[in-house]
Design an enzyme around this catalytic site. Structure first.
Site, PDB file in Angstrom:
ATOM      1  N   HIS A  93      -2.264  -3.829   5.051  1.00 45.69           N
ATOM      2  CA  HIS A  93      -2.076  -3.432   6.454  1.00 45.69           C
ATOM      3  C   HIS A  93      -3.426  -3.141   7.085  1.00 45.69           C
ATOM      4  CE1 HIS A  93      -2.731   0.990   5.855  1.00 45.69           C
ATOM      5  NE2 HIS A  93      -2.481   0.633   4.604  1.00 45.69           N
ATOM      6  N   ARG A 133       3.075   4.733   6.354  1.00 47.91           N
ATOM      7  CA  ARG A 133       3.493   4.030   7.575  1.00 47.91           C
ATOM      8  C   ARG A 133       3.950   2.601   7.317  1.00 47.91           C
ATOM      9  NH1 ARG A 133      -2.173   5.091  10.299  1.00 47.91           N
ATOM     10  NH2 ARG A 133      -2.681   4.475   8.153  1.00 47.91           N
ATOM     11  N   ASP A 161       0.480   3.748   1.687  1.00 44.23           N
ATOM     12  CA  ASP A 161       0.470   4.318   3.039  1.00 44.23           C
ATOM     13  C   ASP A 161       1.896   4.556   3.563  1.00 44.23           C
ATOM     14  OD1 ASP A 161       0.325   4.429   6.012  1.00 44.23           O
ATOM     15  OD2 ASP A 161      -1.805   4.062   5.653  1.00 44.23           O
ATOM     16  N   CYS A 210       0.848  -1.187   0.000  1.00 44.98           N
ATOM     17  CA  CYS A 210       0.000   0.000   0.000  1.00 44.98           C
ATOM     18  C   CYS A 210       0.889   1.245   0.000  1.00 44.98           C
ATOM     19  CB  CYS A 210      -0.912   0.007   1.227  1.00 44.98           C
ATOM     20  SG  CYS A 210      -2.065   1.411   1.239  1.00 44.98           S
ATOM     21  N   CYS A 235      -6.278  -0.003   6.773  1.00 47.34           N
ATOM     22  CA  CYS A 235      -6.034   0.569   5.440  1.00 47.34           C
ATOM     23  C   CYS A 235      -7.184   1.504   5.024  1.00 47.34           C
ATOM     24  CB  CYS A 235      -5.867  -0.545   4.412  1.00 47.34           C
ATOM     25  SG  CYS A 235      -5.464   0.077   2.757  1.00 47.34           S
TER      26      CYS A 235
END
Ligand code: CO
Length: 210
Positions: A98, A46, A44, A42, A101
């Site tokens: 994750h 993090r 993302d 992803c 999400c």
């Protein structure tokens, strides 16, 4: 100092540190990359592939998009996949989602997100395939978390449905496919779904003339 300037300073410090540890560090990486892994994760911020797996530059070939999707009309993903499988000959492909999400959460609402609708419609399809299981879960967060796991599983299956993967399985018995989910709360990865090279999928999707 502007926030972006910090990145340039950090970069200088990093390069110096690498050279201090190993004067040949960059020399070795310049000419070849022979990663064993393709990471489909992803976007993302993090969930950085190298950092959470303790891998160095040169070890993982990376593709990231919203909600780690494998969509068969996505030229970007397909180009990365073909290069990783046919040229780099990676041994493993990891689809890593994750918990929490935002992409999956968004797909489980009925909001209109504009252009993004077209991307997350594919996640809505995953919901439809697994509607009974998801709708039977009472807690909303638990519903989202299970959807995140099932989405990873479906994206692994989407990899297996490509002629790129099926051809490679036939020719070199690789790569193996792995579906993982990363937990933001403790930094740990949970393996969800494994597909060894050569695994048969629904014959509807199997090519017989590769
Ligand atoms: Co995400």
């Amino acid at each position: 100092m502007n926030s972006y300037e910090r990145l340039l300073l950090e970069n200088k410090a990093w390069a110096i540190e690498k050279l201090n540890d190993d004067p040949d560090y960059f020399k070795r990486l310049v000419d070849v990359q022979t990663p064993d892994f393709l990471w489909i994760g992803c976007s993302d911020s993090r969930v950085p592939a190298n950092e959470i797996t303790g891998t160095q530059p040169g070890e993982i070939f990376v593709h990231r998009n919203i909600a780690n999707m494998v969509i068969h009309t996505d030229l970007n993903l397909l180009s990365v996949l073909q290069y990783a499988v046919e040229v780099l000959k990676v041994k493993h492909i990891i689809v890593c989602g994750h918990y929490g999400c935002g992409g999956v959460k968004a797909a489980m609402t009925n909001h209109n997100f504009g252009i993004i609708n077209k991307w997350i419609r594919n996640i809505k399809d995953v919901h439809r395939f697994h509607r009974e299981e998801i709708d039977a879960i009472d807690d909303q967060d638990a519903q989202v978390n299970r959807m995140i796991e099932l989405n990873v599983q479906e994206q692994v299956l989407n990899l297996a449905k490509t002629s790129i993967i099926q051809k490679s399985w036939k020719e070199r018995q690789g790569p193996d496919l792995h579906g993982w989910v990363y937990d933001l709360h403790d930094g740990l990865v949970k393996p969800i779904y494994e597909m060894n090279a050569g695994t048969h999928i629904d014959e509807i999707y199997e090519f017989d003339d590769l």
